[in-house]
Design an enzyme around this catalytic site. Structure first.
Site, short mmCIF file in Angstrom:
data_model
loop_
_atom_site.label_atom_id
_atom_site.label_comp_id
_atom_site.label_asym_id
_atom_site.label_seq_id
_atom_site.Cartn_x
_atom_site.Cartn_y
_atom_site.Cartn_z
N ILE A 61 0.86 -1.19 0.00
CA ILE A 61 0.00 0.00 0.00
C ILE A 61 0.89 1.23 0.00
CG2 ILE A 61 -1.75 1.30 1.28
CD1 ILE A 61 -2.80 -1.38 2.29
N GLU B 198 0.69 -12.80 -0.19
CA GLU B 198 -0.40 -12.11 0.50
C GLU B 198 -1.76 -12.67 0.09
OE1 GLU B 198 2.99 -9.07 0.50
OE2 GLU B 198 2.15 -10.47 -0.95
N ASP C 152 0.90 13.81 6.81
CA ASP C 152 1.18 12.40 6.97
C ASP C 152 0.80 11.91 8.36
OD1 ASP C 152 2.76 9.76 6.85
OD2 ASP C 152 3.14 10.65 4.90
#
Length: 487
Positions: free
Chosen positions: A175, A238, A287
């Site tokens: 991601i 995954e 962030d």
């Protein structure tokens, strides 16, 4: 409870009040972030914004805004049950040979389950019911959030990036945030040690000058999403791990323009390539640290095609000062980390990443101390064990009589069992998250270990203090008379 796709998960959440629909128009520019931030801080539900301003595609946000929903997404009913997921990962990471026939028989179901979780390939996938190509490829048609006032552009935040290195049998899921540059271009912000960046580097060496295929999945089943942020052993993909969580094989379909495979039930998929040498300045963006990060150059992803389901749902989030969704994920995944660490270091009693530490920058660990210098061994062990802890700046080690999830206990241990010079370990020139502007050099800085354990002979020459503990019989007597006291 297991979920076939994102819509199945949403349906179950809505039935239990864990998802709410917002029918009024909400702007993707800032408004959505402010609403989600208030809801998350109140430990509220996931939100489906049905009318994003200027868009017909609804936005799903705050999906993993509580540890409970993270656990539900992993197929467990409680956060505590995530320890079992961690135990499974610990076993798969370092399987032990059976101790006998009975032990071998007991382990057979696990091994059989893993072998049976190879992804299933399907055709006519829902994620390719609608296809945009050529001039139809326009990211402004998607309700991409502009999260903070100082952000330079809209930002794709929950994109599962699918890549494959030239020498690997399995694909990598990661991601990475993506800044929108134009109708068909985004900046792929992946750090050099991440799987996608490593695949890209190896591909360039093996195929000089050739474009690197990439797919970005926006919205898919929760097991696959969470599999991408879990420390899955290198021997397991995954997609396989997602199948274990789901209790059923992950159904994949091949991208139209490349050999990459994506979840067949995904809501939206971006297909395209990264051309060697095409870079752009990314940021600034707010962030997970609570600050705007500095700018840096990253590769540009050119989107050739957008495929989607009928009536797709766009999955989004924001990052900011904790608590935010990454911090909540950290709290839940903390329970997965504990068995992994205990497998390597059995003396570890508990491990905690406080959410105020921006998901991973501070860790507290309690141990059954067995010898002088034991705390320092644990510090260096944690820093080097999982990639997730490479950027942990501060580790506090305490004895097993301290509840590490209670700051009052931790601070008491630090102020009574530590000497600043003797019990502080400083390590210079170590890897640091480049977003950490406090480090003197981007990507390189120092770490600190604090030994707040009771000291053993060899660590001190003084008589060590004994904690005050009330007599157990007296406590029991007071317990029995408590109601009579009328206090």
């Amino acid at each position: 409870m297991k979920y076939h796709d994102l819509r199945d998960f949403m349906s179950q959440l809505e039935k239990t009040g864990e998802l709410k629909r917002v029918g009024v128009e909400v702007d993707t520019y800032l408004e959505m972030t402010e609403i989600c931030d208030r809801v998350l801080r109140a430990e509220g539900p996931a939100i489906l914004f049905e009318k994003p301003k200027g868009h017909s595609i609804p936005v799903l946000a705050n999906l993993f805004g509580t540890p409970k929903r993270v656990a539900l997404g992993m197929g467990e009913e409680s956060v505590q049950a995530l320890r079992e997921v961690g135990k499974l990962l610990a076993y798969l990471k370092e399987p032990e040979p059976p101790k006998g026939l009975k032990d071998a028989w007991d382990k057979l179901p696990i091994l059989k389950q893993v072998l049976n979780m190879a992804p299933k390939k399907v055709s006519n996938a829902p994620c390719q019911e609608i296809v945009w190509e050529g001039k139809d490829v326009d990211l402004s048609r998607l309700p991409i959030q502009h999260c903070w006032p100082g952000d330079i552009a809209p930002l794709i935040t929950w994109g599962l990036v699918v890549t494959k290195g030239p020498h690997k049998n399995r694909q990598n899921l990661g991601i990475y945030r993506q800044q929108v540059l134009g109708p068909n271009k985004v900046i792929m912000r992946w750090l050099a040690h991440r799987g996608g960046a490593l695949d890209f580097r190896e591909f360039q060496l093996a195929n000089p000058g050739q474009p690197f295929p990439v797919a970005v999945v926006l919205g898919c089943d929760p097991a696959t999403i969470l599999g991408a942020v879990t420390p899955v052993p290198d021997s397991l993909s995954e997609y396989q791990f997602a199948g274990l969580l789901r209790g059923g094989k992950t159904e994949l379909t091949q991208c139209i323009g490349s050999g990459l495979q994506v979840p067949a039930s995904a809501e939206i998929v971006l297909e395209g390539v990264i051309h060697p040498g095409e870079m752009a300045l990314e940021g600034p963006y707010g962030d997970h640290t609570g600050y705007y990060n500095e700018q840096a150059e990253f590769p540009v992803f050119t989107i050739d095609r957008i495929t989607m389901r009928k009536n797709p749902i766009y999955h989004s989030t924001y990052t900011g000062k904790p608590p935010d969704e990454p911090a909540v994920l950290g709290v839940a995944l903390n329970e997965v980390f504990v068995p992994l660490l205990q497998k390597q270091y059995p003396e570890i009693v508990d491990f905690y990443l406080p959410p105020e530490g921006c998901s991973y920058r501070m860790a507290i660990v309690s141990i059954k101390k067995a010898y002088p210098g034991h705390a320092k061994r644990i510090m260096f062990g944690i820093w080097s064990f999982l990639r997730q802890f490479m950027y942990t700046k501060t580790i506090i080690v305490v004895d097993d009589d301290i509840d590490i999830r209670d700051w009052k206990e931790v601070i008491w241990a630090m102020t009574t069992r530590m000497d600043a010079t003797r019990d502080t370990t400083l390590v210079d020139n170590t890897p640091i998250d480049y977003l950490d502007f406090a480090s003197p050099v981007a990507g390189l800085g120092s770490k600190m270990g604090l030994d707040a354990t009771n000291k053993w002979p060899g660590e001190t020459t003084r008589e060590w203090g004994r904690p005050i503990v009330m007599d157990a019989d007296v406590k029991k007597r007071v317990d029995t008379m408590w109601q009579e006291l009328g206090i």
